[in-house]
Motif scaffolding. Sequence first.
Motif, PDB file in Angstrom:
ATOM      1  N   CYS A 305       0.916  -0.757  -0.510  1.00  0.00           N
ATOM      2  CA  CYS A 305       0.080  -0.320   0.161  1.00  0.00           C
ATOM      3  C   CYS A 305       0.831   1.320   0.438  1.00  0.00           C
ATOM      4  N   MET A 307       1.374   4.914   1.266  1.00  0.00           N
ATOM      5  CA  MET A 307       1.468   5.728   2.242  1.00  0.00           C
ATOM      6  C   MET A 307      -0.336   6.636   2.605  1.00  0.00           C
ATOM      7  N   PHE A 310      -2.916   3.855   2.625  1.00  0.00           N
ATOM      8  CA  PHE A 310      -3.086   3.734   3.685  1.00  0.00           C
ATOM      9  C   PHE A 310      -3.546   4.347   4.844  1.00  0.00           C
ATOM     10  N   LYS A 311      -3.245   5.629   4.739  1.00  0.00           N
ATOM     11  CA  LYS A 311      -4.129   6.768   5.646  1.00  0.00           C
ATOM     12  C   LYS A 311      -5.013   6.664   5.410  1.00  0.00           C
ATOM     13  N   LEU A 332       4.854  -3.289   6.632  1.00  0.00           N
ATOM     14  CA  LEU A 332       5.339  -2.045   7.508  1.00  0.00           C
ATOM     15  C   LEU A 332       6.299  -1.232   7.779  1.00  0.00           C
ATOM     16  N   GLU A 335       6.898   4.624   9.483  1.00  0.00           N
ATOM     17  CA  GLU A 335       6.048   6.008   9.422  1.00  0.00           C
ATOM     18  C   GLU A 335       4.116   5.369   9.733  1.00  0.00           C
ATOM     19  N   LYS A 336       4.085   4.216   8.958  1.00  0.00           N
ATOM     20  CA  LYS A 336       3.319   3.434   9.215  1.00  0.00           C
ATOM     21  C   LYS A 336       2.509   2.562  10.034  1.00  0.00           C
TER      22      LYS A 336
END
Length: 569
Positions: A305, A307, A310-311, A332, A335-336
């Motif tokens: 994914c 970023m 993901f967010k 991962l 940051e994730k």
Amino acid sequence: MATAENIFGDVEDDDDTNDSRYFDIPYADTEDKSYFSSILNSPLLIIEETIKPFEHLVDDVATKLYLIKQQLIVNDLYELTLDELSAIHLYIWERSPFTTSISYLINETIRRGFTDEFRTWTPYLNLLFTSLNKLLPIEPHSIVYSGVRSCNLSSQYKDNEIYTWWTFTTCLRSIDQIKLPHYLGKSGLRTLFKIECYSGKQVPFSDEDEVILMPGFHFQVIGQLPLLDDLTTIFIREIPPSSNEIFQPISSNMTQSESREQVLSSVKKIKSRKTFKHAANRIRKMSKAIHFCSNHILDLSGRKCSMDFFKFNLNERLTEDVTILNLSKTSLTKEKIKIIAQVLQANSTLIELNLSYNSIGNFGCSLLTHPLQKNRKLITLNLYNTKLSSDAAQDLSKILMFNHHLQSLHLGVNALSNLGMKYLLNDQIQLQYLNICCNRINQHGCIHLAQFLEHNRTLKQLDIGGNPIEDNGMKIIFNGLINNETLIDLRMWHCQITDFQIIYNLFETHSTLKQLDFEGNQITDVHTQLLISFLENNKTLERINLSHNRISDKVKETLQLTNNISLVI
């Protein structure tokens, strides 16, 4: 062409049928069953002829067929003939007792193999296969659920192994529905299959949102969620079949847009207003394919994914009613992980979080510590194979000290070591399931584990397999179990254990253990008489796994004569 409008109408079956076809134990094997080719090569007969060979088994089948046909109406939605649709509804027809239902009789016959009895069903099966093959498959990567009551099938499905189900398997699209009391329920010993598939057939106009998996359903076991509240969950994923002899599922290459276009094209032919409503509902369900999960599950496992993606998914979807978040194998980054920590801080619905097979490491674990300390909903946390060491155990200990809602913790295949056991295990832990397999724990780490078990009053299942604890470590652990009255399932597979006398001594004094797993150890014939005495006189143990030890075939035959216990050897 035909379809059904309230197919059973005023025709009522017995009230106690209870949809038992949902719980028929699948027949799994790893070998092809070439006799299925005889079905596809047999002539296609009218349905009245197909039922004649088994009328003596289902005495009112002809009457039932007549009543079904009387309530069918004609349109082109599913491109099914009157006979084909009737064949499907005969299959899902539940009789009392269930052992007289067509679905049960067919699956039982398949289990017994290619006999004269199997030929009895060949004409009907040919028509049923033809009927189901005309239905559109469900969307690629769909999740469906099936279950079995009153048994735990986890030992029959090994992680990463490939199997084939040769019987028809009936599934539901909703996990909430299959857990209703009249289906799988929420109590008693049960096995739930969570199935990712592409070839399942949605039963036309089924009020239950029913999906049928065809014989020859080929799949790989992705993993298991061990026994929790008497429920074992096995995760499986469909893969292409290995043989052309079996019924071929519809190719997963059809895109979601193509599937939707086919349904839209069919809808144009419909004249009945009520039937149009059915079609519209079906289109609405298919449009949900853009989601990666049901309303309650956000499954991003195996996806790479971005970023932003993901967010969006975590910030938007987790504000809804999502209860299960699967981020296994999603590479991962730090940051994730920070985003996950922020989401957990505010989330009030999540009960299961799977972060397995990611390089989370000690730093990532420290980021999750504070939100998980405060979380009051999470029940299951999976950190299997996430690069954790003994330092991470300190953070995990803080979580467990304050979070008493967490019941299931998966820490297998890490590097917690003996020092990690010292940090992790404390009197505040209220877990029911703990997996610390393959963590480089030896007899010194067992000292901390024994002290924990001596005082703990909540843990029911413990997996310490794959650790070199040896006989001394096992003896230390068993000393801690003498006064323990809650642990019922202990797994010590591949632990370099040789001395069965220690096991015997524990059960001679006191133990509430019901299941033991000693697979892959080094127990030999030296303690043959002790093994026999143990199996014959045991009062509490229900199941023991001694497979892949150094026990001779002769002794195995002797041990299998004992009936007091479920023995895997």
